[in-house]
Design a protein around this motif. Structure first.
Motif, short mmCIF file in Angstrom:
data_model
loop_
_atom_site.label_atom_id
_atom_site.label_comp_id
_atom_site.label_asym_id
_atom_site.label_seq_id
_atom_site.Cartn_x
_atom_site.Cartn_y
_atom_site.Cartn_z
N HIS A 60 -24.37 25.16 49.17
CA HIS A 60 -24.82 23.85 49.74
C HIS A 60 -24.96 22.68 48.99
O HIS A 60 -25.55 23.13 47.53
CB HIS A 60 -26.06 24.29 50.64
N VAL B 9 -30.60 21.72 55.21
CA VAL B 9 -30.27 22.73 56.03
C VAL B 9 -31.53 23.46 56.54
O VAL B 9 -32.41 23.97 55.51
CB VAL B 9 -29.36 23.56 55.18
N TYR C 131 -26.63 19.94 59.66
CA TYR C 131 -25.95 21.03 59.07
C TYR C 131 -26.26 22.26 60.14
O TYR C 131 -27.17 22.06 60.90
CB TYR C 131 -26.29 21.30 57.90
N HIS D 224 -26.88 32.33 50.21
CA HIS D 224 -26.83 30.77 50.38
C HIS D 224 -27.31 30.34 49.09
O HIS D 224 -28.36 30.77 48.57
CB HIS D 224 -27.44 30.50 51.43
#
Length: 524
Positions: A187, A226, A250, A262
């Motif tokens: 991300h 996010v 998102y 992530h």
């Protein structure tokens, strides 16, 4: 000074860390919820918001119970205030935790941040040149430089609920160990980690402990963020989808349900609430933040409300094909449309699904119609689409309901609307503190209706001289268990309609005066 013994009692319960609020009653995970005096320091969010919460100087909107902006001669603080003081400036490769708030902890991690849901860990990998190095047995920089623990929920002071919240380990390690934890999803925007456990499932707390703090924490990121949720609930995502899409662009991540690694350039763990922002303080002198939240909620709900209206119009057209109607019928329809310009004041009655129900609600509806109201009856469920409730209340002139979490919906009302709260025995202080006072600050015409013992179902269970009927404060002083068991879980209301008629008639005349432009400000 707390003049009432019940307030003194609740305050000292909190001081001992042994508290919970009436509106926690829906939480099934906590065996013995306690009365929460400190709700004065929260919400509305709500506000809700809150309720809205949620909640105008613009057209019909919601109003907020939490407000983080500080106004000073027209200048409102910027997003840097969100993590003011301890973590106002976080250097790359470091973890900063602010634990100074009595209501929530919040940690900021900046650099190479990676998740590991299996171990409930968020790891920050920093360069080998950062500070002193400690090598593991393998020779790699595999030791932990810093280790923090956090439960990302906004009721830090309330041990009973915090015991149910999942804990995260935040660690920083050398960059060499990062090679064994490759990124599955990279991300390029920050993440905000928070929990929707605890009292989620109760509307008041969903705004007070979730939506509003989330707005405060993330709004300065302009949707470039996010959300990563612990104790993820599909129904919660669906219920607040309209709001969430205005806070992030998102997809939302289920921390437990998504085992991929992530990676983020920065992470905020926990939601920020300012200790000194009480309900009253948050609603006074901070109009910029209130307007911003109201505007966001309007933008969030307006498209769906327009869709609901179009759906209803389409169904109406299907039921009545005007092209096949006779000329006389068409004229009658046109006359009806003209009459709609002179709309009756609208009252929305919020019905409860369990205790503290209005036993003669059918008679209440009839009386309201006889007075001249257009009546809408709502019985909200946990998964009821909020846009529908928002539409009903934002277009109403009066709301009626019995004290309880559902009263959070008053945050959906427009300023200068009337709010009649029915106050059962033993709930005077909570009803005024959690709903009456915020409603006044939000510019509503608040009318509290304190029932008589004869209007309570308890009147048939106890002797007429019993303290349960004659001195509820003394019962409340015995402890939260007594309050909950007697006044919250076992009490229903049968209104004295002749007595209640006076309040309802007052609200009707007030609404008519408002429609005629004779009400220019809040009447206390």
């Amino acid at each position: 000074m707390f003049k009432k013994m019940v307030q003194y009692h609740r305050y000292h319960q909190w001081k001992k860390g042994d508290v919970c609020l009436d509106v926690c009653e829906n939480n099934k995970r906590i065996a013995r919820p306690k009365l929460l005096f400190l709700i004065l320091l929260s919400f509305i969010s709500f506000s809700f918001i809150v309720a809205p919460l949620f909640f105008t100087s613009a057209p019909p909107t919601l109003s907020v119970l939490y407000s983080f902006g500080f106004e000073d001669e027209g200048v409102v603080s910027t997003s840097s205030d969100v993590f003011a003081s301890v973590c106002s400036s976080v250097s790359n490769g470091s973890i900063c935790c602010d634990r100074s708030s009595i209501r929530s902890d919040i940690c900021v991690m900046k650099g190479d941040v990676r998740t590991n849901s299996a171990s409930s860990t968020i790891t920050l990998y920093r360069s080998n040149g950062y500070g002193s190095q400690v090598f593991g047995s393998s020779g790699e920089n595999d030791e932990t430089f810093q280790h923090e623990k956090i439960k990302p929920y906004t009721r830090k002071w309330e041990k009973s609920v915090m015991d149910t919240i999942d804990e995260l380990d935040l660690v920083s390690k050398g960059e060499n160990s990062a090679t064994r934890h490759n990124c599955d999803v990279q991300h390029d925007v920050p993440a905000v980690f928070f929990s929707t456990g605890g009292y989620t499932g109760n509307l008041y707390h969903e705004f007070n402990d979730g939506i509003m703090p989330l707005y405060i924490t993330s709004q300065h990121l302009n949707k470039k963020v996010v959300f990563v949720i612990l104790e993820y609930h599909d129904w919660w995502i669906s219920k607040y989808e309209n709001i969430l899409t205005h806070l992030t662009e998102y997809p939302i991540i289920d921390f437990r349900g998504d085992n991929r690694t992530h990676c983020f350039p920065e992470a905020v763990v926990g939601l920020k609430i300012h200790d000194e922002l009480t309900i009253d303080a948050s609603l006074m002198g901070r109009n910029k933040t209130v307007r911003d939240f109201r505007d966001m909620l309007d933008r969030a709900y307006l498209p769906r409300i327009r869709g609901l209206i179009q759906e209803e119009e389409h169904e109406s057209q299907l039921r009545t094909n005007i092209s096949a109607v006779s000329p006389s019928a068409k004229m009658k329809i046109a006359t009806t449309e003209e009459k709609r310009e002179f709309k009756k004041p609208k009252v929305v009655i919020i019905a409860r699904n369990d205790s503290r129900a209005i036993l003669n609600e059918d008679s209440l509806v009839k009386m309201a119609r006889d007075i001249g109201f257009q009546v809408e009856f709502l019985r909200p469920q946990r998964t009821t689409e909020l846009a529908k409730i928002y539409r009903a209340l934002n277009s109403s002139d009066v709301m009626i309901g019995v004290h309880g979490a559902a009263m959070t919906h008053f945050l959906f009302m427009r300023p200068d609307s009337a709010f009649i709260q029915i106050v059962p025995l033993g709930t005077d202080w909570a009803a005024d503190t959690y709903y009456g006072q915020p409603a006044r600050k939000l510019g509503l015409r608040y009318i509290g209706y304190k029932i008589l013992p004869q209007e309570s179902s308890l009147y048939n269970e106890y002797e007429k001289s019993d303290p349960v009927l004659t001195d509820p404060d003394s019962v409340n002083n015995r402890g939260w268990e007594f309050t909950k068991k007697i006044y919250l879980d076992r009490q229903n209301v049968r209104l004295n309609l002749r007595r209640f008629h006076k309040r309802l008639l007052r609200a009707y005349y007030y609404s008519i005066a408002k429609k005629n432009g004779h009400v220019h400000h809040q009447i206390q």
